[in-house]
Enzyme design. Sequence first.
Site, PDB file in Angstrom:
ATOM      1  N   GLU A 120      14.132  -9.563  -1.657  1.00 54.22           N
ATOM      2  CA  GLU A 120      14.958  -8.405  -0.856  1.00 54.22           C
ATOM      3  C   GLU A 120      14.157  -8.026   0.348  1.00 54.22           C
ATOM      4  O   GLU A 120      12.803  -7.825   0.427  1.00 54.22           O
ATOM      5  CB  GLU A 120      14.905  -7.241  -1.917  1.00 54.22           C
ATOM      6  CG  GLU A 120      15.767  -6.197  -1.261  1.00 54.22           C
ATOM      7  CD  GLU A 120      16.655  -5.262  -2.441  1.00 54.22           C
ATOM      8  OE1 GLU A 120      16.219  -4.071  -2.131  1.00 54.22           O
ATOM      9  OE2 GLU A 120      16.761  -5.579  -3.742  1.00 54.22           O
ATOM     10  N   ASP A 122      14.517  -4.807   3.107  1.00 54.50           N
ATOM     11  CA  ASP A 122      15.278  -3.361   3.281  1.00 54.50           C
ATOM     12  C   ASP A 122      15.195  -2.536   4.428  1.00 54.50           C
ATOM     13  O   ASP A 122      13.987  -2.353   4.859  1.00 54.50           O
ATOM     14  CB  ASP A 122      14.953  -2.579   2.193  1.00 54.50           C
ATOM     15  CG  ASP A 122      15.393  -3.088   0.670  1.00 54.50           C
ATOM     16  OD1 ASP A 122      16.459  -3.714   0.486  1.00 54.50           O
ATOM     17  OD2 ASP A 122      14.624  -2.949  -0.305  1.00 54.50           O
ATOM     18  N   GLU A 124      16.254   1.182   4.662  1.00 55.43           N
ATOM     19  CA  GLU A 124      17.023   2.261   3.803  1.00 55.43           C
ATOM     20  C   GLU A 124      17.004   3.604   4.438  1.00 55.43           C
ATOM     21  O   GLU A 124      15.736   3.885   4.804  1.00 55.43           O
ATOM     22  CB  GLU A 124      16.309   2.453   2.307  1.00 55.43           C
ATOM     23  CG  GLU A 124      16.711   1.367   1.345  1.00 55.43           C
ATOM     24  CD  GLU A 124      16.197   1.331   0.159  1.00 55.43           C
ATOM     25  OE1 GLU A 124      16.775   0.960  -1.173  1.00 55.43           O
ATOM     26  OE2 GLU A 124      14.860   1.742   0.115  1.00 55.43           O
ATOM     27  N   THR A 138      11.277   0.860   5.108  1.00 53.49           N
ATOM     28  CA  THR A 138      11.485  -0.639   5.092  1.00 53.49           C
ATOM     29  C   THR A 138      10.644  -0.881   3.762  1.00 53.49           C
ATOM     30  O   THR A 138       9.639  -0.478   3.492  1.00 53.49           O
ATOM     31  CB  THR A 138      10.783  -1.455   6.393  1.00 53.49           C
ATOM     32  OG1 THR A 138       9.497  -1.168   6.371  1.00 53.49           O
ATOM     33  CG2 THR A 138      11.753  -1.064   7.548  1.00 53.49           C
ATOM     34  N   ASN A 139      11.130  -2.140   3.316  1.00 53.89           N
ATOM     35  CA  ASN A 139      10.580  -2.461   1.930  1.00 53.89           C
ATOM     36  C   ASN A 139      10.884  -4.199   1.822  1.00 53.89           C
ATOM     37  O   ASN A 139      11.795  -4.617   2.330  1.00 53.89           O
ATOM     38  CB  ASN A 139      11.077  -1.640   0.696  1.00 53.89           C
ATOM     39  CG  ASN A 139      10.178  -1.972  -0.465  1.00 53.89           C
ATOM     40  OD1 ASN A 139       9.182  -2.479  -0.287  1.00 53.89           O
ATOM     41  ND2 ASN A 139      10.341  -1.004  -1.148  1.00 53.89           N
ATOM     42  N   ARG A 148       5.392  -3.902  -7.419  1.00 58.10           N
ATOM     43  CA  ARG A 148       4.814  -3.997  -6.324  1.00 58.10           C
ATOM     44  C   ARG A 148       5.341  -3.577  -4.884  1.00 58.10           C
ATOM     45  O   ARG A 148       5.415  -4.535  -4.232  1.00 58.10           O
ATOM     46  CB  ARG A 148       3.743  -5.119  -6.107  1.00 58.10           C
ATOM     47  CG  ARG A 148       2.983  -5.544  -7.207  1.00 58.10           C
ATOM     48  CD  ARG A 148       2.129  -6.797  -7.055  1.00 58.10           C
ATOM     49  NE  ARG A 148       2.927  -8.063  -7.154  1.00 58.10           N
ATOM     50  CZ  ARG A 148       3.700  -8.759  -8.362  1.00 58.10           C
ATOM     51  NH1 ARG A 148       3.284  -8.176  -9.382  1.00 58.10           N
ATOM     52  NH2 ARG A 148       4.291  -9.922  -7.945  1.00 58.10           N
ATOM     53  N   GLY A 149       5.917  -2.293  -4.854  1.00 62.37           N
ATOM     54  CA  GLY A 149       6.733  -1.995  -3.728  1.00 62.37           C
ATOM     55  C   GLY A 149       5.650  -2.045  -2.467  1.00 62.37           C
ATOM     56  O   GLY A 149       4.602  -1.633  -2.577  1.00 62.37           O
ATOM     57  N   GLU A 151       6.537  -0.352   0.762  1.00 66.62           N
ATOM     58  CA  GLU A 151       7.089   0.578   1.351  1.00 66.62           C
ATOM     59  C   GLU A 151       6.421   1.376   2.712  1.00 66.62           C
ATOM     60  O   GLU A 151       5.172   1.353   2.366  1.00 66.62           O
ATOM     61  CB  GLU A 151       7.655   2.006   0.471  1.00 66.62           C
ATOM     62  CG  GLU A 151       8.739   1.414  -0.641  1.00 66.62           C
ATOM     63  CD  GLU A 151       7.657   1.466  -1.967  1.00 66.62           C
ATOM     64  OE1 GLU A 151       6.392   1.379  -1.771  1.00 66.62           O
ATOM     65  OE2 GLU A 151       8.257   1.757  -2.866  1.00 66.62           O
ATOM     66  N   GLY A 219      12.020  13.706  -2.686  1.00 63.83           N
ATOM     67  CA  GLY A 219      11.897  13.248  -4.334  1.00 63.83           C
ATOM     68  C   GLY A 219      12.811  13.675  -5.022  1.00 63.83           C
ATOM     69  O   GLY A 219      12.631  13.854  -6.606  1.00 63.83           O
TER      70      GLY A 219
END
Length: 356
Positions: A120, A122, A124, A138-139, A148-149, A151, A219
């Site tokens: 993926e 991204d 967002e 972005t990711n 293991r994001g 971001e 959050g």
Amino acid sequence: MGCLNFSPSKTLARSFFFSNLVLLFFMITNNVAEAFNFTTISFDEGFSHLFGDGNLVRSPDGRNVRLLLDRYTGSGFISSSMYNHGFFSAMIKLPSDYTAGICVAFYTSNADVFEKTHDELDFEFLGNVAGKPWRFQTNLYGNGSTSRGREERYRLWFDPSKEFHRYSILWTSRNIIFYIDEVPIREVIWNEEMGGDYPSKPMALYATIWDASSWATSGGKYKANYKYAPFVSDYKDLVLEGCPVDPIQEFPFSACYESDSRLANKDYSAVTPSRRTSMRKFRQRYMYYSYCYDTLRYPVLPPECVIDPDEQRRFKDTGRLKFGGSHKSQKRRSRRRGRTPVVDSSISASSEDPDL
């Protein structure tokens, strides 16, 4: 009433702020190449409806698409083919006014085919309360590496709800570049240590709008408020450049060698020295979180991270700005150097989000 006080001093202050905002835009985009050379397509030439019956609206010529979110459903569209590498792009305008809890996503993915090992990439866009700016992240994921994001979060130098801007993702076997207009904002370069974490399987392009109240704004503190619905995101000048493939066929995709070669020779496939200068300026002014500097989350530096000493000095060990996004200390330093800073007056310090 204070909000209607058009005193000369306040008018001058507003004029000063907006003139400097325009100046900063040219500072970021100076020396960047003219608009990229690509071919746009209509919706029917490359896309199909994904979800949200009645909440996807096309113009009569199919060149413009509108996605809506109401209290019943969001909406989205998907490319009709999956691609083994490519350049994916659209002009997008985001919803205005109160947009807390809303996520507008523009991304590539293959989760529908490779459920446990999906890749993926991204964009967002994360909504906000009235009067506060949109933020975005972005990711990337490779081979199901969702634990293991990677971001990075940013602000923008313009209001994305007022006019269209181009958002683009380049994905090749060598690098990934995220663009806003013609400004590269992030590059990930393949290296052997990344292994399967680098996206490698065919992906489709998606555009969606949906209710992300549980996390999108501070959050989850601020939720979507359907008193302001429908929330509308608009798309035009769609671009799909790459090699369409059947994701189930055996790797590698030999038929894509020629397409990959053409992609590698496109003007948007490399971050030139002048574009790198523009990218550095953007990241210095607008990036407020990076996983590469989050040493609490990742004590061992992820292999694709390239540490910029100037960036590193600005971030805490949580990967967040030391100054909460207000850039007050940057403002003082800029004055000592004799430069006129541009400060977003809507920014306030917060441990979670500089824009709340």
